[in-house]
Design an enzyme around this catalytic site. Structure first.
Site, PDB file in Angstrom:
ATOM      1  N   ILE A   1       0.847  -1.203   0.000  1.00 48.31           N
ATOM      2  CA  ILE A   1       0.000   0.000   0.000  1.00 48.31           C
ATOM      3  C   ILE A   1       0.882   1.254   0.000  1.00 48.31           C
TER       4      ILE A   1
ATOM      5  N   CYS B   1      11.746  -5.608   5.654  1.00 49.91           N
ATOM      6  CA  CYS B   1      11.431  -6.925   6.227  1.00 49.91           C
ATOM      7  C   CYS B   1      10.333  -7.605   5.410  1.00 49.91           C
TER       8      CYS B   1
ATOM      9  N   ASP C   1      14.945   0.436  10.741  1.00 48.59           N
ATOM     10  CA  ASP C   1      13.830  -0.163  11.472  1.00 48.59           C
ATOM     11  C   ASP C   1      13.176   0.964  12.288  1.00 48.59           C
TER      12      ASP C   1
ATOM     13  N   ALA D   1       4.304   1.207   8.191  1.00 47.54           N
ATOM     14  CA  ALA D   1       5.217   0.127   8.609  1.00 47.54           C
ATOM     15  C   ALA D   1       4.557  -0.736   9.663  1.00 47.54           C
ATOM     16  N   GLY D   2       4.550  -2.022   9.410  1.00 45.02           N
ATOM     17  CA  GLY D   2       3.959  -2.946  10.366  1.00 45.02           C
ATOM     18  C   GLY D   2       3.971  -4.339   9.781  1.00 45.02           C
TER      19      GLY D   2
ATOM     20  N   ASN E   1       7.023  -4.964  17.167  1.00 43.50           N
ATOM     21  CA  ASN E   1       7.209  -4.244  15.903  1.00 43.50           C
ATOM     22  C   ASN E   1       6.114  -3.194  15.681  1.00 43.50           C
TER      23      ASN E   1
ATOM     24  N   SER F   1      -7.158  -1.105  10.472  1.00 41.95           N
ATOM     25  CA  SER F   1      -7.722  -2.209   9.697  1.00 41.95           C
ATOM     26  C   SER F   1      -9.143  -2.497  10.149  1.00 41.95           C
TER      27      SER F   1
ATOM     28  N   TYR G   1      -2.499  -9.760  15.736  1.00 46.99           N
ATOM     29  CA  TYR G   1      -2.263  -8.685  14.761  1.00 46.99           C
ATOM     30  C   TYR G   1      -3.319  -7.589  14.930  1.00 46.99           C
TER      31      TYR G   1
ATOM     32  N   LYS H   1      -3.337  -3.353  16.202  1.00 46.38           N
ATOM     33  CA  LYS H   1      -3.945  -2.193  15.519  1.00 46.38           C
ATOM     34  C   LYS H   1      -4.858  -1.437  16.492  1.00 46.38           C
TER      35      LYS H   1
ATOM     36  N   PHE I   1     -10.399  -1.900   4.512  1.00 43.02           N
ATOM     37  CA  PHE I   1     -11.037  -3.205   4.342  1.00 43.02           C
ATOM     38  C   PHE I   1     -10.071  -4.090   3.539  1.00 43.02           C
TER      39      PHE I   1
ATOM     40  N   LEU J   1      -6.717 -13.674  -0.474  1.00 43.55           N
ATOM     41  CA  LEU J   1      -7.385 -14.293  -1.625  1.00 43.55           C
ATOM     42  C   LEU J   1      -6.812 -13.862  -2.987  1.00 43.55           C
TER      43      LEU J   1
HETATM   44  P1  NAD Z   1       3.427  -4.598   3.448  1.00 46.68           P
HETATM   45  O1  NAD Z   1       4.008  -5.672   4.302  1.00 46.68           O
HETATM   46  O2  NAD Z   1       3.476  -4.761   1.985  1.00 46.68           O
HETATM   47  O3  NAD Z   1       4.093  -3.193   3.813  1.00 46.68           O
HETATM   48  C1  NAD Z   1       4.574  -2.893   5.094  1.00 46.68           C
HETATM   49  C2  NAD Z   1       5.981  -2.330   4.931  1.00 46.68           C
HETATM   50  O4  NAD Z   1       6.483  -1.976   6.211  1.00 46.68           O
HETATM   51  C3  NAD Z   1       6.960  -3.345   4.332  1.00 46.68           C
HETATM   52  O5  NAD Z   1       7.670  -2.726   3.282  1.00 46.68           O
HETATM   53  C4  NAD Z   1       7.895  -3.696   5.485  1.00 46.68           C
HETATM   54  O6  NAD Z   1       9.190  -3.990   5.043  1.00 46.68           O
HETATM   55  C5  NAD Z   1       7.817  -2.420   6.325  1.00 46.68           C
HETATM   56  N1  NAD Z   1       8.071  -2.592   7.766  1.00 46.68           N
HETATM   57  C6  NAD Z   1       7.461  -3.428   8.639  1.00 46.68           C
HETATM   58  N2  NAD Z   1       7.934  -3.235   9.868  1.00 46.68           N
HETATM   59  C7  NAD Z   1       8.872  -2.253   9.789  1.00 46.68           C
HETATM   60  C8  NAD Z   1       9.702  -1.607  10.723  1.00 46.68           C
HETATM   61  N3  NAD Z   1       9.716  -1.937  12.027  1.00 46.68           N
HETATM   62  N4  NAD Z   1      10.528  -0.627  10.283  1.00 46.68           N
HETATM   63  C9  NAD Z   1      10.557  -0.284   8.980  1.00 46.68           C
HETATM   64  N5  NAD Z   1       9.788  -0.853   8.047  1.00 46.68           N
HETATM   65  C10 NAD Z   1       8.951  -1.833   8.445  1.00 46.68           C
HETATM   66  O7  NAD Z   1       1.925  -4.391   3.945  1.00 46.68           O
HETATM   67  P2  NAD Z   1       0.769  -3.519   3.302  1.00 46.68           P
HETATM   68  O8  NAD Z   1      -0.268  -4.456   2.809  1.00 46.68           O
HETATM   69  O9  NAD Z   1       1.315  -2.486   2.433  1.00 46.68           O
HETATM   70  O10 NAD Z   1       0.184  -2.862   4.619  1.00 46.68           O
HETATM   71  C11 NAD Z   1       0.577  -1.574   5.062  1.00 46.68           C
HETATM   72  C12 NAD Z   1      -0.092  -1.289   6.385  1.00 46.68           C
HETATM   73  O11 NAD Z   1      -1.502  -1.381   6.226  1.00 46.68           O
HETATM   74  C13 NAD Z   1       0.269  -2.269   7.496  1.00 46.68           C
HETATM   75  O12 NAD Z   1       0.391  -1.543   8.701  1.00 46.68           O
HETATM   76  C14 NAD Z   1      -0.906  -3.196   7.550  1.00 46.68           C
HETATM   77  O13 NAD Z   1      -1.098  -3.744   8.824  1.00 46.68           O
HETATM   78  C15 NAD Z   1      -2.047  -2.259   7.187  1.00 46.68           C
HETATM   79  N6  NAD Z   1      -3.194  -2.961   6.592  1.00 46.68           N
HETATM   80  C16 NAD Z   1      -3.002  -3.790   5.522  1.00 46.68           C
HETATM   81  C17 NAD Z   1      -4.089  -4.466   4.989  1.00 46.68           C
HETATM   82  C18 NAD Z   1      -3.903  -5.435   3.845  1.00 46.68           C
HETATM   83  O14 NAD Z   1      -4.759  -6.315   3.668  1.00 46.68           O
HETATM   84  N7  NAD Z   1      -2.859  -5.333   3.033  1.00 46.68           N
HETATM   85  C19 NAD Z   1      -5.366  -4.266   5.508  1.00 46.68           C
HETATM   86  C20 NAD Z   1      -5.520  -3.397   6.583  1.00 46.68           C
HETATM   87  C21 NAD Z   1      -4.421  -2.753   7.119  1.00 46.68           C
HETATM   88  C1  WQD Z   2     -10.921 -13.104   2.048  1.00 43.89           C
HETATM   89  C2  WQD Z   2     -11.918 -14.234   1.825  1.00 43.89           C
HETATM   90  C3  WQD Z   2     -11.387 -16.235   3.028  1.00 43.89           C
HETATM   91  C4  WQD Z   2      -7.680 -17.079   0.830  1.00 43.89           C
HETATM   92  C5  WQD Z   2      -7.370 -10.337   6.047  1.00 43.89           C
HETATM   93  C6  WQD Z   2      -7.012  -9.933   7.439  1.00 43.89           C
HETATM   94  C7  WQD Z   2      -7.444  -8.516   7.692  1.00 43.89           C
HETATM   95  C8  WQD Z   2      -6.907  -7.563   6.622  1.00 43.89           C
HETATM   96  C9  WQD Z   2      -7.163  -8.070   5.240  1.00 43.89           C
HETATM   97  C10 WQD Z   2      -4.880  -6.533   7.404  1.00 43.89           C
HETATM   98  C11 WQD Z   2     -12.274 -14.999   3.104  1.00 43.89           C
HETATM   99  C12 WQD Z   2     -11.301 -16.473   1.535  1.00 43.89           C
HETATM  100  C13 WQD Z   2      -8.857 -16.512   1.288  1.00 43.89           C
HETATM  101  C14 WQD Z   2      -7.749 -18.308   0.115  1.00 43.89           C
HETATM  102  C15 WQD Z   2     -10.142 -18.290   0.383  1.00 43.89           C
HETATM  103  N1  WQD Z   2      -5.491  -7.401   6.701  1.00 43.89           N
HETATM  104  N2  WQD Z   2     -10.062 -17.110   1.077  1.00 43.89           N
HETATM  105  N3  WQD Z   2      -8.988 -18.866  -0.098  1.00 43.89           N
HETATM  106  O1  WQD Z   2      -9.504 -12.659   5.941  1.00 43.89           O
HETATM  107  O2  WQD Z   2     -10.991 -10.823   5.002  1.00 43.89           O
HETATM  108  O3  WQD Z   2      -8.769 -10.250   5.872  1.00 43.89           O
HETATM  109  O4  WQD Z   2      -6.735  -9.432   5.126  1.00 43.89           O
HETATM  110  O5  WQD Z   2      -5.320  -5.763   8.212  1.00 43.89           O
HETATM  111  O6  WQD Z   2      -6.978  -8.177   8.971  1.00 43.89           O
HETATM  112  O7  WQD Z   2      -7.659 -10.812   8.353  1.00 43.89           O
HETATM  113  O8  WQD Z   2      -8.907 -11.484   3.761  1.00 43.89           O
HETATM  114  O9  WQD Z   2      -8.002 -12.218   1.589  1.00 43.89           O
HETATM  115  O10 WQD Z   2      -7.470 -13.570   3.634  1.00 43.89           O
HETATM  116  O11 WQD Z   2      -9.780 -13.610   2.746  1.00 43.89           O
HETATM  117  O12 WQD Z   2     -11.229 -18.853   0.195  1.00 43.89           O
HETATM  118  O13 WQD Z   2      -6.729 -18.878  -0.296  1.00 43.89           O
HETATM  119  O14 WQD Z   2     -11.325 -15.193   0.958  1.00 43.89           O
HETATM  120  O15 WQD Z   2     -11.913 -17.350   3.676  1.00 43.89           O
HETATM  121  O16 WQD Z   2     -13.624 -15.357   2.996  1.00 43.89           O
HETATM  122  P1  WQD Z   2      -9.632 -11.393   5.199  1.00 43.89           P
HETATM  123  P2  WQD Z   2      -8.438 -12.733   2.902  1.00 43.89           P
END
Ligand code: NAD
Ligand code: WQD
Length: 334
Positions: A12, A34, A58, A81-82, A99, A124, A144, A148, A173, A195
């Site tokens: 993101i 990481c 970090d 970052a997370g 972290n 999230s 996790y 948050k 979402f 997914l």
């Molecule tokens: P991502 O893992 O692709 O990106 C996170 C980045 O943070 C990575 O580049 C990683 O190397 C870096 N990082 C982690 N810990 C660090 C630290 N201590 N110091 C420096 N860098 C660090 O994940 P993303 O999908 O881009 O998610 C970004 C943020 O959004 C995260 O906080 C995640 O929890 C949150 N989020 C993601 C989703 C999702 O489904 N992708 C959904 C809701 C919330």
């Molecule tokens: C979506 C749907 C699965 C994989 C997660 C985290 C949430 C947020 C987003 C960070 C569900 C189904 C999945 C597969 C499947 N992340 N599925 N086969 O669980 O809604 O959310 O990511 O904050 O915190 O929990 O997303 O993409 O894992 O699953 O059938 O191989 O797809 O059961 O119904 P989820 P997901």
């Protein structure tokens, strides 16, 4: 006057950096790689013809982060970052606490020290726990999600103590999709938990079929329903939040989603149709902790920030596939 983007080479973060650079923001990225690769920076350059300043640090390292704050004139922070794997957080909760909460505490400390007032935080939908009729915060089903929620509380306490702080908590979402160039996208390490990357890895021949986790949910086709938001729309939500913080609103919280529910099989069908491909799948047991459905009420984000999702799942399916097809091994070079 620079925006510090922590985790800016992640999925993101990289898409948000591209949109920030397109709007001529001065961007400073910090990432410890990481869960990302240095190649992301080359790709950002290919898209924008700009190279943001980059620090491999970090964010939990207070000493090194302080050096960065001394060098750069940071006015705003976007804190991506997370660590984000639900499954890993169940195995290693302390790692997630250290972290995710640790990095946030360091940032808040340095914000006070250096007089930085504005921060946008990646929260999230997971903070809603198991959704009932009315979405309630709390009851997180995994460590996790709990990190948050804990960081949200840290930010709320910070805002109470620092009246000049402006904080946007964004609850995402399910982000999917990729930049339309096909140059940046989601690059999970190992077997994807989510997914869409699993679907694209089946499409590219890396995995034989998709496991569909359960078809007996209380939804229109029995498979889980989620709110899939295009990552570029999500990125734009951060630009809207930065603008909102200019109004000095104190602490604000927004859901970022489309408001539309899509089942697992809906997404599979949309992907097949958008890309003229077949995705073989097998129905498997439910995945522990999964809920029937979860989608956003994103009306507050529109009312207060004039932000809403413009792209749909067809755009996301097309863009995710373009990214995967052009980069079968993600950012790793062959
Ligand atoms: P991502 O893992 O692709 O990106 C996170 C980045 O943070 C990575 O580049 C990683 O190397 C870096 N990082 C982690 N810990 C660090 C630290 N201590 N110091 C420096 N860098 C660090 O994940 P993303 O999908 O881009 O998610 C970004 C943020 O959004 C995260 O906080 C995640 O929890 C949150 N989020 C993601 C989703 C999702 O489904 N992708 C959904 C809701 C919330
Ligand atoms: C979506 C749907 C699965 C994989 C997660 C985290 C949430 C947020 C987003 C960070 C569900 C189904 C999945 C597969 C499947 N992340 N599925 N086969 O669980 O809604 O959310 O990511 O904050 O915190 O929990 O997303 O993409 O894992 O699953 O059938 O191989 O797809 O059961 O119904 P989820 P997901």
């Amino acid at each position: 006057m620079a925006i510090l983007v922590t985790g800016g080479t992640g999925y993101i973060g990289s898409h948000t950096v591209v949109e920030l650079l397109k709007k001529d923001y001065d961007v400073v990225i910090v990432d410890n790689y990481c869960n990302s690769k240095p190649e992301v920076l080359n790709r950002i350059y290919q898209i924008t013809h700009k190279r943001p300043r980059f620090y491999e640090i970090d964010c939990c390292n207070e000493v090194k982060m302080r050096e960065l704050f001394k060098k750069e004139n940071i006015t705003d922070i976007i804190h991506f970052a997370g660590l984000k794997s639900v499954a890993e957080s169940v195995q290693k909760p302390q790692l997630y606490i250290d972290n995710n909460i640790g990095s946030s505490k360091v940032l808040l400390k340095l914000m006070t020290e250096f007089g930085v007032h504005n921060i946008v935080f990646s929260s999230s939908a997971t903070v809603y726990g198991v959704p009932d009729h009315v979405p309630k915060v709390g009851g997180c089903t995994n460590p996790y999600g709990q990190t948050k929620l804990d960081i949200e509380y840290l930010l709320k306490d910070y805002a109470k103590e620092h009246k000049d702080a402006n904080i946007a908590i964004l609850r995402y979402f399910n982000p999917i999709g990729a930049h339309e160039s096909g140059l940046i996208g989601e690059d999970p390490q190992g077997i994807p938990n989510n997914l869409m990357p699993y679907i694209t890895q089946v499409a590219v021949g890396k995995r034989p079929f998709l496991n569909v986790y359960g078809n007996d949910y209380k939804t229109h086709d029995g498979t889980g329903v989620r709110d899939y938001i295009h990552v570029v729309d999500l990125a734009m939500g951060h630009l809207a939040a930065l603008k909102k913080l200019e109004e000095k609103p104190g602490l604000v919280i927004y859901n970022l989603g489309t408001g539309k529910g899509t089942s697992v099989l809906d997404l599979v069908k949309a992907f097949e149709k958008a890309n003229d491909l077949t995705i073989p799948y097998e129905i498997k047991e439910r995945r522990p902790g999964d809920v029937d459905e979860n989608y956003a009420d994103a009306s507050k984000a529109y009312k207060e920030m004039k932000w809403k999702a413009k792209l749909d799942i067809v755009d996301a399916c097309r863009d995710s596939w373009r990214w995967q097809k052009n980069n079968p091994r993600g950012y790793d070079k062959d």
